[in-house]
Scaffold this motif. Sequence first.
Motif, PDB file in Angstrom:
ATOM      1  N   LEU A   1       0.832  -1.202   0.000  1.00  0.00           N
ATOM      2  CA  LEU A   1       0.000   0.000   0.000  1.00  0.00           C
ATOM      3  C   LEU A   1       0.867   1.252   0.000  1.00  0.00           C
ATOM      4  O   LEU A   1       0.597   2.204  -0.740  1.00  0.00           O
ATOM      5  N   MET A   2       1.910   1.255   0.821  1.00  0.00           N
ATOM      6  CA  MET A   2       2.794   2.426   0.879  1.00  0.00           C
ATOM      7  C   MET A   2       3.512   2.618  -0.456  1.00  0.00           C
ATOM      8  O   MET A   2       3.675   3.750  -0.911  1.00  0.00           O
ATOM      9  N   LYS A   3       3.912   1.507  -1.104  1.00  0.00           N
ATOM     10  CA  LYS A   3       4.590   1.623  -2.392  1.00  0.00           C
ATOM     11  C   LYS A   3       3.642   2.151  -3.464  1.00  0.00           C
ATOM     12  O   LYS A   3       4.018   2.977  -4.291  1.00  0.00           O
ATOM     13  N   SER A   4       2.367   1.680  -3.447  1.00  0.00           N
ATOM     14  CA  SER A   4       1.422   2.165  -4.457  1.00  0.00           C
ATOM     15  C   SER A   4       1.099   3.642  -4.241  1.00  0.00           C
ATOM     16  O   SER A   4       0.915   4.388  -5.205  1.00  0.00           O
ATOM     17  N   VAL A   5       1.043   4.077  -2.977  1.00  0.00           N
ATOM     18  CA  VAL A   5       0.824   5.508  -2.710  1.00  0.00           C
ATOM     19  C   VAL A   5       2.010   6.316  -3.208  1.00  0.00           C
ATOM     20  O   VAL A   5       1.845   7.378  -3.814  1.00  0.00           O
ATOM     21  N   LYS A   6       3.211   5.801  -2.978  1.00  0.00           N
ATOM     22  CA  LYS A   6       4.415   6.493  -3.442  1.00  0.00           C
ATOM     23  C   LYS A   6       4.442   6.554  -4.970  1.00  0.00           C
ATOM     24  O   LYS A   6       4.750   7.595  -5.558  1.00  0.00           O
ATOM     25  N   ASP A   7       4.108   5.433  -5.633  1.00  0.00           N
ATOM     26  CA  ASP A   7       4.076   5.415  -7.099  1.00  0.00           C
ATOM     27  C   ASP A   7       3.026   6.371  -7.651  1.00  0.00           C
ATOM     28  O   ASP A   7       3.258   7.050  -8.646  1.00  0.00           O
ATOM     29  N   ALA A   8       1.871   6.428  -6.993  1.00  0.00           N
ATOM     30  CA  ALA A   8       0.816   7.337  -7.449  1.00  0.00           C
ATOM     31  C   ALA A   8       1.259   8.789  -7.292  1.00  0.00           C
ATOM     32  O   ALA A   8       0.978   9.629  -8.146  1.00  0.00           O
ATOM     33  N   ALA A   9       1.951   9.084  -6.200  1.00  0.00           N
ATOM     34  CA  ALA A   9       2.427  10.451  -5.992  1.00  0.00           C
ATOM     35  C   ALA A   9       3.485  10.828  -7.018  1.00  0.00           C
ATOM     36  O   ALA A   9       3.524  11.965  -7.500  1.00  0.00           O
TER      37      ALA A   9
END
Length: 170
Positions: free
Chosen positions: A126-134
């Motif tokens: 989840l943290m990686k997908s949030v980082k990728d989205a940002a």
Amino acid sequence: MQLPEQPVAGQPDPTDRAEVLKLAHAVETALLKEMATYHRDETPLPVVGSTPPVEQPGRASMSPKAVERNVTILTSSFLTAVAGGAVSLILWTSGHANETVIAWICGGIVAVPVALTLPALALKGLMKSVKDAAEAAPQSITNHYHGAVHQDTRTVTSNTRGIIANNRNH
């Protein structure tokens, strides 16, 4: 080096010694010329076309994400095996090995790491997908103009058809 004039008993002839020294010197200079410490080929590789790379025989290449998950699985299984082996050794040496107790302990040893690993992996994903989205979000562009500005918003579409190409722009 000074060579003796007269041959000494049991020693080679001075002319033979001089020839051997010349030969040794020639061999050393030849070896020094041939020894290269490194060679770097700076010529660019030829472009053969748009053909994608071919998978080589052997172990297939993995994405970084697959490698990361593989390492997590291997370390978790190693820790589970070590903990299970330790508990089995303790029960066997104490003489209190009961099948039901061993099943519950081994089940706990397997279930606890899985119960702890799955939420950690989910949170990490989840943290990686949030980082990728940002990182994938487009940057806001602010332009400051001074003076009269004319913005042309026309769109040109091209349609080329036929044996003899006839270009009609609309």
